[in-house]
Design an enzyme around this catalytic site. Sequence first.
Site, PDB file in Angstrom:
ATOM      1  N   ASP A 155      56.657  52.349  67.964  1.00  0.00           N
ATOM      2  CA  ASP A 155      57.148  52.448  69.332  1.00  0.00           C
ATOM      3  C   ASP A 155      57.973  53.716  69.500  1.00  0.00           C
ATOM      4  O   ASP A 155      58.893  53.962  68.708  1.00  0.00           O
ATOM      5  CB  ASP A 155      58.015  51.216  69.636  1.00  0.00           C
ATOM      6  CG  ASP A 155      58.596  51.209  71.043  1.00  0.00           C
ATOM      7  OD1 ASP A 155      58.300  52.126  71.835  1.00  0.00           O
ATOM      8  OD2 ASP A 155      59.344  50.270  71.345  1.00  0.00           O
ATOM      9  N   SER A 161      62.492  46.808  76.982  1.00  0.00           N
ATOM     10  CA  SER A 161      62.331  48.190  77.409  1.00  0.00           C
ATOM     11  C   SER A 161      63.366  48.561  78.469  1.00  0.00           C
ATOM     12  O   SER A 161      64.566  48.514  78.197  1.00  0.00           O
ATOM     13  CB  SER A 161      60.896  48.397  77.902  1.00  0.00           C
ATOM     14  OG  SER A 161      60.591  49.769  78.014  1.00  0.00           O
ATOM     15  N   HIS A 184      55.120  48.968  71.246  1.00  0.00           N
ATOM     16  CA  HIS A 184      55.845  48.677  72.471  1.00  0.00           C
ATOM     17  C   HIS A 184      54.957  47.788  73.353  1.00  0.00           C
ATOM     18  O   HIS A 184      53.775  48.026  73.491  1.00  0.00           O
ATOM     19  CB  HIS A 184      56.142  49.988  73.200  1.00  0.00           C
ATOM     20  CG  HIS A 184      57.144  49.848  74.298  1.00  0.00           C
ATOM     21  ND1 HIS A 184      58.490  50.024  74.094  1.00  0.00           N
ATOM     22  CD2 HIS A 184      57.000  49.552  75.611  1.00  0.00           C
ATOM     23  CE1 HIS A 184      59.135  49.849  75.237  1.00  0.00           C
ATOM     24  NE2 HIS A 184      58.257  49.558  76.170  1.00  0.00           N
TER      25      HIS A 184
END
Length: 348
Positions: free
Chosen positions: A286, A189, A316
């Site tokens: 995601d 991320s 995610h």
Amino acid sequence: MRLPLRLESLGVRAALALPDRAQRALAGRPVVHDGQTLSVETQLMLRLRALVRMPEAERLPVPQGRVEIDRQTVIVGGRQPVGSARDLAVAGVPARLYTPTGATSAPGPLLVYLHGGAFVFGGLDSHDATCRVLTQEAGVRVLAVDYRLAPEHRFPAAYDDAVAAYRWVVEHAAEVGADPARLAVGGDSAGGNLAAGVAAVAAREGLPLALQLLIYPATDSTRDARTYPSIAAFGEGFYLTHRFLELGFESYLPDPAAAADPRTSPLLDDVPEGLAPAYVATAGFDPLRDEGEAHARRLSDAGVPVELRRFEDQIHGFVHLVGVGRRARAAVDEIAAALRKGLGAPAA
């Protein structure tokens, strides 16, 4: 009233250990989008989160949200074995060095790992279980870096810390048991965003780098939903929310113009000569899926060796789910295998 952490962990572990048929009965009808079916384990976990009204970090004051993130990752990460783990300081910030079981004192491959959390949350503890699994399964040392967080430290603080930490590792490779010819940088991320930035710096400065490991990376802070349909499709109900993303954006980038800065939007950067090969992992459900895959395609089009792997049934944050269920852990094990291969680590 919240259950004790141990009881919450046992409950989630028990539910996600049920046979698929039992999980399906509890989770409800399959969730299908873009021809992808959400993992029944993940669907059940999301339903349990809603039933117990698990707090959302982005709706809490930042200090409390950070505590909650750490708490939730402990629940799903469990206690993962590793040869050793020790805390140290790297370029002025805290870090943790993980060594796999059976490692010798000879210099070997090492991954510099940068955690996710929208530049606001996360740290050494939130990603401890993930780093342990990567260390053990890949057979490489992992150095997790605890860069400065927003809103206390705004852009480019996190970027500067990540770059400084990597330069430190190159200069002090012997101190962390690293072979300079077998270094990787990676993260998930926001950490994937920083890792991509570090890789670009390494190429421009001629620093050794064998692999960039980008796990559902945030690559374009301008984040136009018309360009990336996954933002609208998965921004609610699949763990990572629009509110979480907005909090990170507003906290780290108070000046909207900074969103187009290549240091926070690696997808908008030039691809430098000699950029390290990339392994890019995305999750089917995601919001960041499309920008991560766009970054992989851009690197590939520029001649960079890229392996793009979409884990279609995941959300995610799946790298945290190494202590519960089967599907997410299998995905993390696959990522670890790619890391092992990319750094030429011995087979397990």
